[in-house]
Scaffold this active site. Sequence first.
Site, PDB file in Angstrom:
ATOM      1  CG  HIS A 118     -41.132   2.997  40.486  1.00 12.98           C
ATOM      2  ND1 HIS A 118     -41.668   3.526  41.642  1.00 12.98           N
ATOM      3  CD2 HIS A 118     -42.172   2.447  39.815  1.00 12.98           C
ATOM      4  CE1 HIS A 118     -42.976   3.282  41.671  1.00 12.98           C
ATOM      5  NE2 HIS A 118     -43.314   2.636  40.568  1.00 12.98           N
ATOM      6  CD  GLU A 119     -42.477   1.450  36.135  1.00 10.97           C
ATOM      7  OE1 GLU A 119     -43.063   0.355  36.200  1.00 10.97           O
ATOM      8  OE2 GLU A 119     -42.999   2.510  36.515  1.00 10.97           O
ATOM      9  CG  HIS A 136     -43.707  -2.204  39.664  1.00 10.87           C
ATOM     10  ND1 HIS A 136     -44.376  -2.280  40.860  1.00 10.87           N
ATOM     11  CD2 HIS A 136     -43.826  -0.918  39.230  1.00 10.87           C
ATOM     12  CE1 HIS A 136     -44.887  -1.077  41.147  1.00 10.87           C
ATOM     13  NE2 HIS A 136     -44.559  -0.240  40.187  1.00 10.87           N
TER      14      HIS A 136
END
Length: 300
Positions: free
Chosen positions: A217-218, A221
């Site tokens: 997920h990170e 980003h």
Amino acid sequence: MRSAAALTGFASLTLALLPISGATAAPKTAASSCTTPSASARTMSAGVHRRDKNDVSPAQAAALDRELKALLAHRSPISIQATHQIPVYFHVIRTGKGKKGDLSRKRIAQQIAVMNKAYGGSKTGFSFALKGSDWTTNSKWFNAPDTYEKTIKTKLHKGSAGTLNIYTAALSDGLLGWSTFPWQYKSKPTMDGVVIHYSTIPGGSLTHYNLGQSATHETGHWLGLYHTFEGGCDAPGDYVSDTPAESSPAFKCPTGRDSCTASGKDPIHNFMDYSYDSCMTQFTAGQGTRMQKEWAAYRG
Ligand SMILES: [Zn+2]
């Protein structure tokens, strides 16, 4: 993250942990009861929800979209079939060898494998290759990586715009991680990278979040993706056309959730939502294209 500084700098990342607000509000959870840095992941896991510091306001997202289009205006069309193998440096912050926060080479390799499956399986064009790992024993850094973020990264960061630096430590306030965005690299290159709660690495103690998808997920980003709930039900949301809008983060794994009147059920299985690790299975083709564009504009 609502200040203009988020567009170009890292002031937002060095502030005290900010509550997520507005349309993307995350509920205060039992995790808020474990705000002391020394609270163990085991204590937190009982009621923790996924949370990070990577929301942007609609105005910021619109400005960044204009910037992205301008940067790519005179470039050749971006191929979504492009492949990039991203070198990764893994920085383990721990309280001691064999003590809290320590991670074995095997578990680091498992984390990279989880990311490769997540990104490769959905044909985003990105893969990850571990280039090096280091272990730092420092209890202050371990227990307050947000406070010491600049010091930690100044000491440990490696590589350039296309190098992924992953740091693990004990995050407080229920945070499972946070990341810098691609457009922030230019002004603060040393701050670039992803910070992850050590208990989210595969085999960690954080129930429902210990399969390694916080790093997936990170890193999304880090490659320029927003949350799927960015902007709530209002277009353009996350600036990806094939992720249906959703009014707020999805927690746990609420199959069938449909929180906006626009067509399509909520993308609860998307890696950029807030659901359980076991619930996260996909990036969309549109997200792959967006990551490729962000790469071309800022990291290629
Ligand atoms: Zn996030």
